[in-house]
Design a protein around this motif. Sequence first.
Motif, mmCIF file in Angstrom:
data_model
loop_
_atom_site.group_PDB
_atom_site.id
_atom_site.type_symbol
_atom_site.label_atom_id
_atom_site.label_comp_id
_atom_site.label_asym_id
_atom_site.label_seq_id
_atom_site.Cartn_x
_atom_site.Cartn_y
_atom_site.Cartn_z
ATOM 1 N N ARG A 278 0.834 -1.186 0.000
ATOM 2 C CA ARG A 278 0.000 0.000 0.000
ATOM 3 C C ARG A 278 0.877 1.247 0.000
ATOM 4 N NH1 ARG A 278 1.228 -2.444 4.077
ATOM 5 N NH2 ARG A 278 -0.256 -4.114 3.601
ATOM 6 N N PHE A 279 0.297 2.356 -0.432
ATOM 7 C CA PHE A 279 0.962 3.629 -0.228
ATOM 8 C C PHE A 279 -0.059 4.663 0.226
ATOM 9 C CE2 PHE A 279 -0.112 3.852 -4.740
ATOM 10 C CZ PHE A 279 -0.468 5.188 -4.959
ATOM 11 N N ILE A 280 0.413 5.589 1.048
ATOM 12 C CA ILE A 280 -0.453 6.615 1.600
ATOM 13 C C ILE A 280 -0.250 7.903 0.801
ATOM 14 C CG2 ILE A 280 1.206 7.421 3.343
ATOM 15 C CD1 ILE A 280 -1.272 7.686 5.253
ATOM 16 N N VAL A 281 -1.344 8.628 0.598
ATOM 17 C CA VAL A 281 -1.336 9.871 -0.177
ATOM 18 C C VAL A 281 -1.941 10.967 0.689
ATOM 19 C CG1 VAL A 281 -2.166 11.021 -2.273
ATOM 20 C CG2 VAL A 281 -1.769 8.537 -2.285
ATOM 21 N N TRP A 282 -1.276 12.134 0.752
ATOM 22 C CA TRP A 282 -1.876 13.241 1.479
ATOM 23 C C TRP A 282 -1.581 14.579 0.802
ATOM 24 C CZ3 TRP A 282 2.595 10.854 3.089
ATOM 25 C CH2 TRP A 282 3.692 11.634 3.442
ATOM 26 N N LYS A 283 -2.446 15.546 1.036
ATOM 27 C CA LYS A 283 -2.271 16.891 0.503
ATOM 28 C C LYS A 283 -2.891 17.882 1.466
ATOM 29 C CE LYS A 283 -4.747 18.351 -2.884
ATOM 30 N NZ LYS A 283 -5.440 18.545 -4.186
ATOM 31 N N PHE A 284 -2.459 19.125 1.348
ATOM 32 C CA PHE A 284 -2.960 20.181 2.243
ATOM 33 C C PHE A 284 -3.846 21.154 1.480
ATOM 34 C CE2 PHE A 284 1.000 18.650 4.073
ATOM 35 C CZ PHE A 284 0.653 18.438 5.387
#
Length: 284
Positions: A278-284
Amino acid sequence: MHPNNIHNKPYDFEALVITHEALENFVFINTFGNSTIDFSNQKAVLELNRALLKHYYGLKDWNIPMGYLCPPIPGRVDYIHHLADVLAKEGATTKIKGLDIGMGANCIYPILGAQVYNWHMVGVDIDKTAVTSAKNILKINEHLSNTIEIRHQTNNANIFEGVIKNEEYFDFTMCNPPFHTSQKEASKGTLRKLKNLGVAEHLELNFGGQANELWCNGGEALFLKRMVKQSVAFAKQVGFFTSLVSKKEHLPKLEKQLDKLKAMHTTIAMEQGNKKSRFIVWKF
């Protein structure tokens, strides 16, 4: 695997040997009547990678220093394809610029991103040998210099600072973080892999790997916590921050940390055969 992954089918060893003759020395017929190689043999895995990169990804040649991580290409390109899906959902499909944190001596993610999607990729590493190796790969494959840039991170306390330049914008960052907490833990992981391959009588990691590639203080959990914390300062310079997460038990704390920072986030599941990642994705 991702439906766009060209490695969804078994390796075509006949075609690969035609492309890269050195692989032929390691190909044999197994008890099921199929062509294969000994995946516990570092040299065999190296030659397989050279064949794959020449046959499918347009490289003239590829090599890495002895003992450095030799990545499994199918799993690596899966991350690239899933990343492309994330970008496409935001309407970002052209003139993409990505940053690979800890590219390693193999430079594999920048190569795949550039060759599969024509992304402009920046690869960064704290290891001078890895940086030199990546630059040597570009020298051998001159066409890659148009889409790949190599940078050296001189301060291992920083992940983005000193790498992302003022006013520079990246559509995404990616990372395959060191996931062990020590050499001892990495050796145990190696032994498990070798047992699965049926060759546990010798302790040798078939894909290789140096200290900074395999382990760090606090392991994956602390590294990712630090990455999330430092990403805040570059919120306006990066579209999506992403990283592989090898241990799913690390996700709840990461998600809690991201919630506190009011970041939007999601986790993308990937499967390669029996392996789930899995990979985690984040943004602000």
